[in-house]
Write an enzyme that holds these catalytic residues in place. Sequence first.
Site, PDB file in Angstrom:
ATOM      1  NE  ARG A 107      -7.579  -0.265  -3.132  1.00  0.00           N
ATOM      2  CZ  ARG A 107      -7.795  -0.389  -4.437  1.00  0.00           C
ATOM      3  NH1 ARG A 107      -8.067  -1.571  -4.942  1.00  0.00           N
ATOM      4  NH2 ARG A 107      -7.751   0.657  -5.232  1.00  0.00           N
ATOM      5  CB  SER A 132      -7.592  -2.811  -8.145  1.00  0.00           C
ATOM      6  OG  SER A 132      -8.550  -1.919  -7.630  1.00  0.00           O
ATOM      7  NE  ARG A 157      -3.181  11.445  -9.846  1.00  0.00           N
ATOM      8  CZ  ARG A 157      -3.887  10.647  -9.038  1.00  0.00           C
ATOM      9  NH1 ARG A 157      -4.810  11.159  -8.250  1.00  0.00           N
ATOM     10  NH2 ARG A 157      -3.676   9.348  -9.024  1.00  0.00           N
ATOM     11  CG  LEU A 214      11.065  -9.675   2.052  1.00  0.00           C
ATOM     12  CD1 LEU A 214       9.839 -10.277   2.746  1.00  0.00           C
ATOM     13  CD2 LEU A 214      11.070  -8.167   2.314  1.00  0.00           C
ATOM     14  CG  HIS A 264       2.684   8.568  -7.524  1.00  0.00           C
ATOM     15  ND1 HIS A 264       1.687   7.745  -7.061  1.00  0.00           N
ATOM     16  CD2 HIS A 264       2.188   9.159  -8.642  1.00  0.00           C
ATOM     17  CE1 HIS A 264       0.628   7.839  -7.872  1.00  0.00           C
ATOM     18  NE2 HIS A 264       0.912   8.693  -8.838  1.00  0.00           N
ATOM     19  CG  ASP A 297      -5.701   3.202  -3.673  1.00  0.00           C
ATOM     20  OD1 ASP A 297      -5.257   4.055  -4.471  1.00  0.00           O
ATOM     21  OD2 ASP A 297      -6.916   2.961  -3.565  1.00  0.00           O
ATOM     22  N   GLY A 298      -3.813   5.510  -2.504  1.00  0.00           N
ATOM     23  CA  GLY A 298      -4.115   6.746  -1.786  1.00  0.00           C
ATOM     24  C   GLY A 298      -3.078   7.842  -1.963  1.00  0.00           C
ATOM     25  CG  ASN A 299       0.726   6.959  -3.576  1.00  0.00           C
ATOM     26  OD1 ASN A 299       0.725   6.680  -2.397  1.00  0.00           O
ATOM     27  ND2 ASN A 299       1.382   6.260  -4.488  1.00  0.00           N
ATOM     28  CD  GLU A 342      -8.470 -14.821   6.244  1.00  0.00           C
ATOM     29  OE1 GLU A 342      -9.288 -13.917   6.514  1.00  0.00           O
ATOM     30  OE2 GLU A 342      -8.787 -16.015   6.093  1.00  0.00           O
ATOM     31  CB  THR A 377      -2.281  -4.183 -17.221  1.00  0.00           C
ATOM     32  OG1 THR A 377      -3.225  -4.779 -16.322  1.00  0.00           O
ATOM     33  CG2 THR A 377      -1.091  -5.108 -17.359  1.00  0.00           C
ATOM     34  CD  GLU A 378      -6.113  -3.219 -15.422  1.00  0.00           C
ATOM     35  OE1 GLU A 378      -5.388  -3.427 -14.442  1.00  0.00           O
ATOM     36  OE2 GLU A 378      -6.245  -4.051 -16.350  1.00  0.00           O
TER      37      GLU A 378
HETATM   38  C1  FPP Z   1      -1.986   4.406  -6.038  1.00  0.00           C
HETATM   39  O1  FPP Z   1      -2.236   5.708  -5.601  1.00  0.00           O
HETATM   40  C2  FPP Z   1      -0.607   4.128  -6.320  1.00  0.00           C
HETATM   41  C3  FPP Z   1      -0.117   3.770  -7.553  1.00  0.00           C
HETATM   42  C4  FPP Z   1      -0.714   4.034  -8.851  1.00  0.00           C
HETATM   43  C5  FPP Z   1       1.084   2.999  -7.604  1.00  0.00           C
HETATM   44  C6  FPP Z   1       2.305   3.758  -7.353  1.00  0.00           C
HETATM   45  C7  FPP Z   1       2.774   3.506  -6.002  1.00  0.00           C
HETATM   46  C8  FPP Z   1       3.815   4.149  -5.549  1.00  0.00           C
HETATM   47  C9  FPP Z   1       4.505   5.133  -6.378  1.00  0.00           C
HETATM   48  C10 FPP Z   1       4.266   3.899  -4.155  1.00  0.00           C
HETATM   49  C11 FPP Z   1       5.671   3.544  -4.045  1.00  0.00           C
HETATM   50  C12 FPP Z   1       6.177   2.778  -5.197  1.00  0.00           C
HETATM   51  C13 FPP Z   1       7.459   2.661  -5.462  1.00  0.00           C
HETATM   52  C14 FPP Z   1       7.961   2.081  -6.734  1.00  0.00           C
HETATM   53  C15 FPP Z   1       8.428   3.152  -4.501  1.00  0.00           C
HETATM   54  P1  FPP Z   1      -3.287   6.523  -6.457  1.00  0.00           P
HETATM   55  O2  FPP Z   1      -2.515   7.395  -7.363  1.00  0.00           O
HETATM   56  O3  FPP Z   1      -4.227   5.591  -7.138  1.00  0.00           O
HETATM   57  O4  FPP Z   1      -4.010   7.322  -5.329  1.00  0.00           O
HETATM   58  P2  FPP Z   1      -5.519   7.884  -5.387  1.00  0.00           P
HETATM   59  O5  FPP Z   1      -6.428   6.689  -5.452  1.00  0.00           O
HETATM   60  O6  FPP Z   1      -5.626   8.626  -4.096  1.00  0.00           O
HETATM   61  O7  FPP Z   1      -5.612   8.763  -6.588  1.00  0.00           O
END
Ligand code: FPP
Length: 254
Positions: free
Chosen positions: A202, A210, A47, A145, A51, A34-36, A221, A80-81
Amino acid sequence: MAKKVKQPSAHRNGIKPPKLERKQIPNHVAIVMDGNGRWAKSQGLPRTAGHEAGEKALVDIVNGAIEIGIKELSVYAFSTENWKRSPQEVKFLMGFNRDVIHSRRDELNDLGVKIRWVGREKRLWKTVVDELEQAESLTKNNKVLTLNMCINYGGRAEILDAAVAIAKDAMRKKIKPDALTEKSITKYLYAPLMSDVDLFIRSSGEQRTSNFLMWQSAYAEMVFLDVLWPDADRRTLWKAIEIYAERERRFGKA
Ligand code: FPP
């Protein structure tokens, strides 16, 4: 003859995993990446750039997971959300997942990673499903893995889909409702062979699960870290494992 696997790459600073006893290392780690979006905003970028930057974090963490001896890693790549996001972002995330799986599958295969898709087929782009199935087939015999790519995944959706399948099997007299057990229910989940989650991480400072791996994380944990996903790397994973190693797991016992 067993396939020769590549050793994981070293971290760019050359740092090594913390020295822990085998029993202090989780078998299965689940990560909400999370946090992209917030990372992108902080850089003045769209945004989607967040990612894109998250891909590097994931690849570094896979290498670090192998280095420290984790056997199963589950990552939440599309829930799914997430269909509720803007059509542009959904389109981007679909294409991005497809392209990352395609471009990374050989490298992951060389490392001995078994790729497994975990999620619901309905609504998911056919090109994404095709790419996931090819990656699964290419890596099916790998043992270093297991990487569960959770795409179009939701914990409630998974339990609902299992309930529907169980009800249908009961109607066909394939199972007896009174004979159902927690173990037999797992056969109806998306990945029946998935082990219980030991450590649930997370990023981004949010403290929620979530809807991720609800059934499998019943005794996990939880570790919430204040780093935005694109800034994470294997050190983030190792830090969470050091926190995990300090915890006392009782599984309901006194
Ligand atoms: C949450 O960040 C991330 C996602 C919705 C999932 C996507 C994750 C990635 C793209 C990371 C790498 C994945 C792959 C397939 C290489 P957010 O958009 O919810 O961030 P925010 O909460 O800061 O808006």
